[in-house]
Design a protein around this motif. Structure first.
Motif, PDB file in Angstrom:
ATOM      1  N   GLN A  82       0.755  -1.047   0.079  1.00 23.50           N
ATOM      2  CA  GLN A  82      -0.007  -0.270  -0.392  1.00 23.50           C
ATOM      3  C   GLN A  82       0.603   1.438   0.425  1.00 23.50           C
ATOM      4  OE1 GLN A  82      -2.452  -1.321   3.609  1.00 23.50           O
ATOM      5  NE2 GLN A  82      -4.531  -0.580   1.936  1.00 23.50           N
ATOM      6  N   PRO A  83       0.118   2.340  -0.538  1.00 21.84           N
ATOM      7  CA  PRO A  83       1.533   3.817  -0.376  1.00 21.84           C
ATOM      8  C   PRO A  83       1.028   4.391   0.678  1.00 21.84           C
ATOM      9  CG  PRO A  83      -0.973   3.754  -1.734  1.00 21.84           C
ATOM     10  CD  PRO A  83      -0.907   2.306  -1.510  1.00 21.84           C
ATOM     11  N   ASP A  84       2.611   4.857   1.042  1.00 18.54           N
ATOM     12  CA  ASP A  84       2.679   5.238   2.030  1.00 18.54           C
ATOM     13  C   ASP A  84       3.000   6.902   1.033  1.00 18.54           C
ATOM     14  OD1 ASP A  84       2.174   3.475   3.930  1.00 18.54           O
ATOM     15  OD2 ASP A  84       3.997   3.000   3.563  1.00 18.54           O
ATOM     16  N   TRP A  85       2.572   8.434   1.939  1.00 22.27           N
ATOM     17  CA  TRP A  85       2.353   9.483   1.243  1.00 22.27           C
ATOM     18  C   TRP A  85       2.735  10.151   2.501  1.00 22.27           C
ATOM     19  CZ3 TRP A  85       0.761   9.439  -3.808  1.00 22.27           C
ATOM     20  CH2 TRP A  85       0.230   8.820  -4.062  1.00 22.27           C
ATOM     21  N   ALA A  86       3.777  11.521   1.696  1.00 22.84           N
ATOM     22  CA  ALA A  86       4.345  12.013   2.957  1.00 22.84           C
ATOM     23  C   ALA A  86       4.723  13.255   2.843  1.00 22.84           C
ATOM     24  CB  ALA A  86       5.852  11.509   3.613  1.00 22.84           C
ATOM     25  N   SER A  87       5.302  14.445   3.645  1.00 25.61           N
ATOM     26  CA  SER A  87       5.779  15.993   3.350  1.00 25.61           C
ATOM     27  C   SER A  87       6.850  15.793   4.251  1.00 25.61           C
ATOM     28  CB  SER A  87       4.710  16.638   3.601  1.00 25.61           C
ATOM     29  OG  SER A  87       3.594  17.424   2.537  1.00 25.61           O
ATOM     30  N   VAL A  88       8.591  15.856   3.214  1.00 26.72           N
ATOM     31  CA  VAL A  88       9.076  16.098   4.527  1.00 26.72           C
ATOM     32  C   VAL A  88       9.800  17.350   3.761  1.00 26.72           C
ATOM     33  CG1 VAL A  88      10.414  14.921   2.041  1.00 26.72           C
ATOM     34  CG2 VAL A  88      11.626  14.493   4.367  1.00 26.72           C
ATOM     35  N   GLN A  89      10.709  17.601   5.098  1.00 24.02           N
ATOM     36  CA  GLN A  89      11.478  18.256   5.533  1.00 24.02           C
ATOM     37  C   GLN A  89      12.819  18.112   6.016  1.00 24.02           C
ATOM     38  OE1 GLN A  89      11.305  20.504   9.669  1.00 24.02           O
ATOM     39  NE2 GLN A  89      10.580  22.086   8.490  1.00 24.02           N
ATOM     40  N   THR A 145       0.329  10.658   5.579  1.00 22.51           N
ATOM     41  CA  THR A 145      -0.452  11.221   5.967  1.00 22.51           C
ATOM     42  C   THR A 145      -1.019   9.397   7.202  1.00 22.51           C
ATOM     43  OG1 THR A 145      -1.268   9.767   3.398  1.00 22.51           O
ATOM     44  CG2 THR A 145      -1.089  11.784   3.728  1.00 22.51           C
ATOM     45  N   ARG A 146      -2.279  10.157   7.590  1.00 21.26           N
ATOM     46  CA  ARG A 146      -2.552   8.549   8.331  1.00 21.26           C
ATOM     47  C   ARG A 146      -3.347   7.329   7.620  1.00 21.26           C
ATOM     48  NH1 ARG A 146      -7.963  11.403  11.141  1.00 21.26           N
ATOM     49  NH2 ARG A 146      -6.331  13.776  10.967  1.00 21.26           N
TER      50      ARG A 146
END
Length: 280
Positions: free
Chosen positions: A193-200, A254-255
């Motif tokens: 399953q895909p895992d989506w994120a924003s990264v700093q 994301t959750r």
């Protein structure tokens, strides 16, 4: 509770159809050792970073002594030096096992959470509960920094992650800056399953080439690895390829199933803010 000695992701409940427990059961928690994945990155017992995994749980409920349901939002902070991560589906099942459990109050619930999660991870886990009276105080915000996503680039590399894409800029002047991308995506190593994120990415030192950095982050798109290990891979690749004098990597995922996971790794000690993003 499962033993750390024989736990692998494929032996967990992840990706399996399971019945939800109707009573509190700490034995549902499934720890997965960090060491094997870290060894593959060249990380030994002495960690090259400080860090914490910040979890947020939005689907948490229990019963008061008279049987009336109560709800709360929970924040968990698992130290990066803990021997194990907790497999996310087992975490969800564990939290749901409180649904029909009668407890004196939120403090009693927190005591269970601290004890059980600390035992599963092998380190002291911080737990903060936000009750409904304080929900209105919750705020939304995005990671601070300059976005690198608007660059007009061609892409054809979606995995595996390619550290050779990372390089220093030709500029001679050192910088101190914070860069952000919303384009990080990886996959669950068990379910796909895909895992989506924003990264700093905050760093000091020679300027990092932004085109190469964005291409590198996009090269995670078909990569299968847990959230925590993706962030540690990014951290290690940046340190080795660009040699900043200071570096922090913080991913806001994301959750799924009411849980989000937000790993932070840094050359500097600290405790990152837990500001929920718009996609979370």
């Amino acid at each position: 509770m499962s033993s750390l000695n024989d736990n692998t992701a494929t032996g967990s409940v992840l990706g399996q159809s399971v019945a939800y427990a109707d009573r509190y059961d700490p034995g549902l928690l499934f720890p997965i050792p960090r060491a094997p994945n870290r060894a593959a990155l060249g990380i030994g017992e002495t960690l090259p970073f400080h860090g914490v995994d910040v979890w947020n749980a939005y689907e948490l409920s229990w019963l008061d002594p008279r049987g009336k349901p109560e709800v709360a939002i929970a924040e968990f902070r698992v130290p990066a030096n803990s021997p194990a991560i907790i497999e996310s589906k087992s975490f969800k099942l564990y939290l749901n096992s409180f649904n029909r459990e009668r407890l004196q109050d939120a403090a009693a619930l927190r005591a269970h959470l601290v004890c059980d999660l600390s035992a599963a991870s092998g380190a002291d886990v911080g737990v903060v509960l936000t009750v409904p009276e304080r929900f209105a105080n919750a705020s939304i915000g995005e990671p601070d920094g300059e976005s690198i996503d608007a660059q007009a680039l061609d892409f054809d590399d979606y995995g595996p992650p390619d550290a050779d894409l990372l390089r220093r800029s030709d500029e001679a002047t050192d910088v101190c800056e914070s860069l952000v991308s919303n384009l990080l995506k990886s996959n669950c190593p068990v379910t796909g399953q895909p895992d989506w994120a924003s990264v700093q990415i905050r760093y000091e030192g020679a300027r990092i080439d932004r085109a190469g950095l964005l291409r590198y982050l996009v090269s995670f798109r078909e990569h299968a690895e847990f959230h925590e290990h993706c962030v540690e891979r990014i951290f290690m690749d940046l340190m080795r390829r660009c040699a900043p004098t200071a570096l922090s990597v913080y991913a806001r995922y994301t959750r799924r199933g009411g849980l989000d996971i937000n790993p932070w790794r840094s050359t500097l000690p600290g405790n990152p803010a837990n500001l929920r993003g718009a996609r979370q």
